[in-house]
Write a protein that holds these residues in place. Structure first.
Motif, mmCIF file in Angstrom:
data_model
loop_
_atom_site.group_PDB
_atom_site.id
_atom_site.type_symbol
_atom_site.label_atom_id
_atom_site.label_comp_id
_atom_site.label_asym_id
_atom_site.label_seq_id
_atom_site.Cartn_x
_atom_site.Cartn_y
_atom_site.Cartn_z
ATOM 1 N N SER A 1 5.339 -2.762 5.951
ATOM 2 C CA SER A 1 4.902 -2.358 4.622
ATOM 3 C C SER A 1 3.594 -3.035 4.242
ATOM 4 C CB SER A 1 5.973 -2.689 3.585
ATOM 5 O OG SER A 1 6.248 -4.079 3.578
ATOM 6 N N VAL B 1 8.840 -4.345 -0.627
ATOM 7 C CA VAL B 1 10.034 -3.518 -0.397
ATOM 8 C C VAL B 1 11.271 -4.227 -0.930
ATOM 9 C CG1 VAL B 1 11.493 -2.472 1.380
ATOM 10 C CG2 VAL B 1 8.993 -2.427 1.605
ATOM 11 N N LYS C 1 6.285 1.711 4.913
ATOM 12 C CA LYS C 1 6.175 1.837 3.461
ATOM 13 C C LYS C 1 4.795 1.376 3.021
ATOM 14 C CE LYS C 1 10.151 3.472 2.038
ATOM 15 N NZ LYS C 1 10.187 4.787 1.365
ATOM 16 N N ASN C 2 3.993 2.302 2.563
ATOM 17 C CA ASN C 2 2.652 1.963 2.111
ATOM 18 C C ASN C 2 2.625 1.796 0.595
ATOM 19 O OD1 ASN C 2 -0.074 1.410 2.624
ATOM 20 N ND2 ASN C 2 -0.670 3.525 2.229
ATOM 21 N N TRP C 3 3.607 1.067 0.079
ATOM 22 C CA TRP C 3 3.717 0.855 -1.367
ATOM 23 C C TRP C 3 2.792 -0.267 -1.816
ATOM 24 C CZ3 TRP C 3 9.805 0.676 -1.987
ATOM 25 C CH2 TRP C 3 10.310 1.954 -1.753
ATOM 26 N N SER C 4 2.434 -0.227 -3.082
ATOM 27 C CA SER C 4 1.637 -1.305 -3.661
ATOM 28 C C SER C 4 2.513 -2.480 -4.065
ATOM 29 C CB SER C 4 0.856 -0.795 -4.880
ATOM 30 O OG SER C 4 1.745 -0.280 -5.853
ATOM 31 N N ARG C 5 3.819 -2.307 -3.994
ATOM 32 C CA ARG C 5 4.765 -3.389 -4.295
ATOM 33 C C ARG C 5 5.573 -3.705 -3.040
ATOM 34 N NH1 ARG C 5 6.969 1.354 -6.042
ATOM 35 N NH2 ARG C 5 9.181 1.737 -5.547
#
Length: 247
Positions: free
Chosen positions: A85, A61, A55-59
């Motif tokens: 992540s 997981v 998961k390359n999210w900015s927030r």
């Protein structure tokens, strides 16, 4: 779509000797699911399997992602699961996977987790294998080059001796990399991974008498630099004999 995190995680496991598949589709009781990274340690007794969710999210997981991943882990029968992540896991998600076969971490933490194994199973053997011929070319007593030297012209024999003197230290270092005792013998530290990256570069520079100044900032870059100079040196010896006499 394949992302850099998937590629990086897969590359690490592949270099450790695992069989790795990216974006693997697997049939489950709920239908087909796609696994970001799937790996099998075929060298293990039980063929241990790994599944990685990237998961390359900015927030960070959240717990719902962890719930879903837990179900997938159960349905595909994986032994170990990682949720890798950019920001790690939220507190509720971390609590949920406590005492399970799932771990959440950042990409940096994933790399650090396997750094020791990567260094001993991939970095050192890669350098050692690449430097096999070079280490034999610079051996003071080697029956193969010594026997073939007799067929060389005088100027070629002189050039051979010159190269052996010039690359003696590099050949010795390459041979040391081929053994798991390299770090303790070379740095005096009983560890598989250099504790101080700059120190290992400085010691290499010193051992090579300043002939090479390594610019690498990471171990992978240092590997590439070492491979380049080893291949270049080996090619110089190969030119004298018209081929790699140790191949």
């Amino acid at each position: 779509m394949l992302c850099n995190r998937q590629h990086g995680n897969a590359r690490i496991l592949n270099e450790l000797g695992l069989r790795v598949e990216i974006e693997k589709k697997v049939a489950t009781p709920r239908g087909s699911v796609e696994l970001d990274v799937f790996a099998v340690d075929e060298a293990s007794v039980d063929n241990i399997t790994y599944v990685i969710k990237c998961k390359n999210w900015s927030r960070s997981v959240n717990q719902s992602i962890v719930h879903s991943f837990t179900t997938v882990m159960h349905e595909v029968g994986a032994h170990i699961g990682f949720i890798v992540s950019k920001r790690g896991l939220q507190s509720g998600a971390r609590e949920y996977i406590r005492n399970t076969n799932i771990e959440g971490m950042t990409y940096a933490q994933f790399r650090q987790r396997y750094l020791g194994a990567w260094f001993s199973r991939y970095f050192m053997p890669t350098i050692g294998h690449a430097g096999d011929a070079l280490s034999q070319y610079v051996e003071p007593i080697n029956s193969r080059w010594f026997r073939m030297e007799a067929d060389l012209a005088p100027d070629a024999r002189a050039h051979l001796r010159e190269l052996q003197r010039h690359y003696a230290a590099l050949g010795f270092i390459a041979a040391m990399f081929a053994t798991s005792r390299f770090m303790q013998a070379f740095t005096g530290e009983p560890t598989d991974v250099p504790a101080d990256f700059d120190a290992i570069k400085n010691q290499l520079n010193e051992a090579l008498d300043g002939a090479v100044v390594f610019k690498a900032k990471y171990l992978r870059d240092l590997r590439d630099e070492l491979l380049t100079i080893i291949h270049t040196a080996t090619d110089e010896f190969n030119l004298i004999f018209g081929r790699n006499i140790f191949a």
